[in-house]
Design a protein around this motif. Sequence first.
Motif, mmCIF file in Angstrom:
data_model
loop_
_atom_site.group_PDB
_atom_site.id
_atom_site.type_symbol
_atom_site.label_atom_id
_atom_site.label_comp_id
_atom_site.label_asym_id
_atom_site.label_seq_id
_atom_site.Cartn_x
_atom_site.Cartn_y
_atom_site.Cartn_z
ATOM 1 N N LEU A 1 20.047 4.233 -14.377
ATOM 2 C CA LEU A 1 18.939 4.111 -13.441
ATOM 3 C C LEU A 1 19.246 3.085 -12.361
ATOM 4 C CD1 LEU A 1 15.927 4.685 -12.699
ATOM 5 C CD2 LEU A 1 15.338 2.842 -14.295
ATOM 6 N N GLY A 2 18.973 3.427 -11.120
ATOM 7 C CA GLY A 2 19.115 2.512 -10.010
ATOM 8 C C GLY A 2 18.217 2.920 -8.866
ATOM 9 N N ILE A 3 18.101 2.038 -7.877
ATOM 10 C CA ILE A 3 17.335 2.350 -6.674
ATOM 11 C C ILE A 3 18.143 1.922 -5.451
ATOM 12 C CG2 ILE A 3 15.066 2.196 -7.756
ATOM 13 C CD1 ILE A 3 14.793 -0.602 -6.441
ATOM 14 N N SER A 4 17.829 2.531 -4.340
ATOM 15 C CA SER A 4 18.378 2.117 -3.050
ATOM 16 C C SER A 4 17.379 2.499 -1.965
ATOM 17 C CB SER A 4 19.749 2.768 -2.794
ATOM 18 O OG SER A 4 19.605 4.151 -2.610
ATOM 19 N N ARG A 5 17.648 2.049 -0.774
ATOM 20 C CA ARG A 5 16.826 2.337 0.413
ATOM 21 C C ARG A 5 15.331 2.211 0.147
ATOM 22 N NH1 ARG A 5 20.260 7.489 2.084
ATOM 23 N NH2 ARG A 5 19.829 7.805 -0.091
ATOM 24 N N LEU A 6 14.942 1.096 -0.456
ATOM 25 C CA LEU A 6 13.532 0.824 -0.714
ATOM 26 C C LEU A 6 12.857 0.453 0.589
ATOM 27 C CD1 LEU A 6 11.736 -0.615 -3.531
ATOM 28 C CD2 LEU A 6 11.611 -2.047 -1.515
ATOM 29 N N CYS B 1 0.814 -1.217 0.000
ATOM 30 C CA CYS B 1 0.000 0.000 0.000
ATOM 31 C C CYS B 1 0.849 1.269 0.000
ATOM 32 C CB CYS B 1 -0.950 0.001 1.193
ATOM 33 S SG CYS B 1 -2.388 -1.058 0.918
ATOM 34 N N VAL B 2 2.092 1.187 0.468
ATOM 35 C CA VAL B 2 2.982 2.348 0.489
ATOM 36 C C VAL B 2 4.384 1.889 0.096
ATOM 37 C CG1 VAL B 2 3.990 4.186 1.897
ATOM 38 C CG2 VAL B 2 1.651 3.429 2.349
ATOM 39 N N VAL B 3 5.023 2.662 -0.781
ATOM 40 C CA VAL B 3 6.404 2.360 -1.139
ATOM 41 C C VAL B 3 7.200 3.655 -1.160
ATOM 42 C CG1 VAL B 3 6.078 2.508 -3.650
ATOM 43 C CG2 VAL B 3 7.905 1.091 -2.721
ATOM 44 N N ALA B 4 8.419 3.574 -0.663
ATOM 45 C CA ALA B 4 9.336 4.715 -0.698
ATOM 46 C C ALA B 4 10.670 4.183 -1.216
ATOM 47 C CB ALA B 4 9.507 5.307 0.699
ATOM 48 N N VAL B 5 11.318 4.966 -2.053
ATOM 49 C CA VAL B 5 12.548 4.507 -2.673
ATOM 50 C C VAL B 5 13.427 5.708 -3.011
ATOM 51 C CG1 VAL B 5 11.554 4.507 -5.010
ATOM 52 C CG2 VAL B 5 13.453 2.970 -4.480
ATOM 53 N N VAL B 6 14.720 5.489 -2.945
ATOM 54 C CA VAL B 6 15.661 6.499 -3.429
ATOM 55 C C VAL B 6 16.004 6.122 -4.864
ATOM 56 C CG1 VAL B 6 17.964 7.484 -3.185
ATOM 57 C CG2 VAL B 6 16.589 7.016 -1.149
ATOM 58 N N VAL B 7 15.686 7.028 -5.780
ATOM 59 C CA VAL B 7 15.988 6.818 -7.198
ATOM 60 C C VAL B 7 17.371 7.390 -7.461
ATOM 61 C CG1 VAL B 7 15.302 7.338 -9.567
ATOM 62 C CG2 VAL B 7 13.557 6.955 -7.812
ATOM 63 N N MET B 8 18.232 6.549 -8.006
ATOM 64 C CA MET B 8 19.589 6.976 -8.352
ATOM 65 C C MET B 8 19.612 7.174 -9.863
ATOM 66 S SD MET B 8 21.634 4.383 -5.783
ATOM 67 C CE MET B 8 21.785 3.215 -7.067
ATOM 68 N N LEU B 9 19.961 8.377 -10.284
ATOM 69 C CA LEU B 9 19.861 8.711 -11.698
ATOM 70 C C LEU B 9 20.960 9.682 -12.085
ATOM 71 C CD1 LEU B 9 17.911 8.184 -14.092
ATOM 72 C CD2 LEU B 9 16.710 10.242 -13.422
ATOM 73 N N GLU C 1 12.924 11.881 -17.679
ATOM 74 C CA GLU C 1 11.605 11.399 -17.275
ATOM 75 C C GLU C 1 11.717 9.975 -16.750
ATOM 76 O OE1 GLU C 1 8.032 11.977 -19.860
ATOM 77 O OE2 GLU C 1 8.060 9.776 -19.872
ATOM 78 N N VAL C 2 11.192 9.752 -15.562
ATOM 79 C CA VAL C 2 11.150 8.411 -14.980
ATOM 80 C C VAL C 2 9.685 8.038 -14.787
ATOM 81 C CG1 VAL C 2 11.789 6.957 -13.025
ATOM 82 C CG2 VAL C 2 13.356 8.734 -13.808
ATOM 83 N N ALA C 3 9.305 6.882 -15.356
ATOM 84 C CA ALA C 3 7.940 6.377 -15.182
ATOM 85 C C ALA C 3 7.940 5.373 -14.037
ATOM 86 C CB ALA C 3 7.458 5.717 -16.463
ATOM 87 N N PHE C 4 7.010 5.556 -13.113
ATOM 88 C CA PHE C 4 6.792 4.624 -12.008
ATOM 89 C C PHE C 4 5.479 3.904 -12.312
ATOM 90 C CE2 PHE C 4 9.397 7.964 -10.351
ATOM 91 C CZ PHE C 4 10.224 7.380 -9.397
ATOM 92 N N ASP C 5 5.570 2.616 -12.638
ATOM 93 C CA ASP C 5 4.379 1.822 -12.935
ATOM 94 C C ASP C 5 4.041 0.961 -11.737
ATOM 95 O OD1 ASP C 5 4.313 2.834 -15.511
ATOM 96 O OD2 ASP C 5 5.339 1.111 -16.390
ATOM 97 N N PHE D 1 10.282 13.749 -12.787
ATOM 98 C CA PHE D 1 11.554 14.208 -13.321
ATOM 99 C C PHE D 1 12.488 14.453 -12.139
ATOM 100 C CE2 PHE D 1 8.513 15.096 -16.610
ATOM 101 C CZ PHE D 1 9.207 14.867 -17.788
ATOM 102 N N PRO D 2 13.112 13.374 -11.627
ATOM 103 C CA PRO D 2 13.971 13.529 -10.450
ATOM 104 C C PRO D 2 15.103 14.520 -10.699
ATOM 105 C CG PRO D 2 13.558 11.219 -10.905
ATOM 106 C CD PRO D 2 13.042 11.999 -12.079
ATOM 107 N N ALA D 3 15.549 15.121 -9.630
ATOM 108 C CA ALA D 3 16.600 16.134 -9.727
ATOM 109 C C ALA D 3 17.913 15.546 -10.204
ATOM 110 C CB ALA D 3 16.792 16.812 -8.369
ATOM 111 N N GLY D 4 18.095 14.271 -10.055
ATOM 112 C CA GLY D 4 19.357 13.632 -10.415
ATOM 113 C C GLY D 4 20.118 13.285 -9.157
ATOM 114 N N GLY D 5 21.136 12.457 -9.324
ATOM 115 C CA GLY D 5 21.834 11.976 -8.150
ATOM 116 C C GLY D 5 20.923 11.022 -7.407
#
Length: 181
Positions: free
Chosen positions: A166-171, A97-105, A115-119, A134-138
């Motif tokens: 593209l990567g993720i961390s701290r999901l 029901c809830v997800v939080a993630v750090v997007v590495m870009l 542009e990053v699509a979250f499906d 449109f994440p800030a980057g980093g």
Amino acid sequence: MFKRVSDIALLLSLFMPIIASAQGVTESNYQHVDPSHAIRADGPYMARSGGDGSFRLRDLVIAGDVGLDARGRLVPTPPAPPEGHSTLAVLFDEDICVVAVVVMLDVGGVRNSVEVAFDFIDRDGRLIEREIRFPAGGNTRQAFSADGFASRFAALRLTAPERGALGISRLRALPCSLGMS
């Protein structure tokens, strides 16, 4: 067709609850996800082209993509992004029901340019919602929550142009079984 304004008001009062109850996924606050109760995957996990590349963690699978198998079950699959894009997917063992993630870009020095699509995908492989950011980057924190039980999701897929690694961390993910308020 309508003789009076009150006729229109009556119709709106009948149909507005239906329109207002439409459920999907909306942006939330990364800080509101309590890590002590969350499914966690600290990473980093990077999108890779070619090969399966999926691996299992305790309560989820990180993969190139997700799809349906011959029995109609949602399973990890090799990446199959649109040409010129990268994908990274997370398939959860239980509905989320809830997800939080750090997007590495890596945006090549131009903030908010990729542009990053979250499906958000349900167990039947149906796309519940696509959120574009449109994440800030980093490293950028993103969080989303299901608007209701009908919009709970089983998988999260991120898609971005290949020019941004593209990567993720701290999901952090909160299962719907926790009973959100």
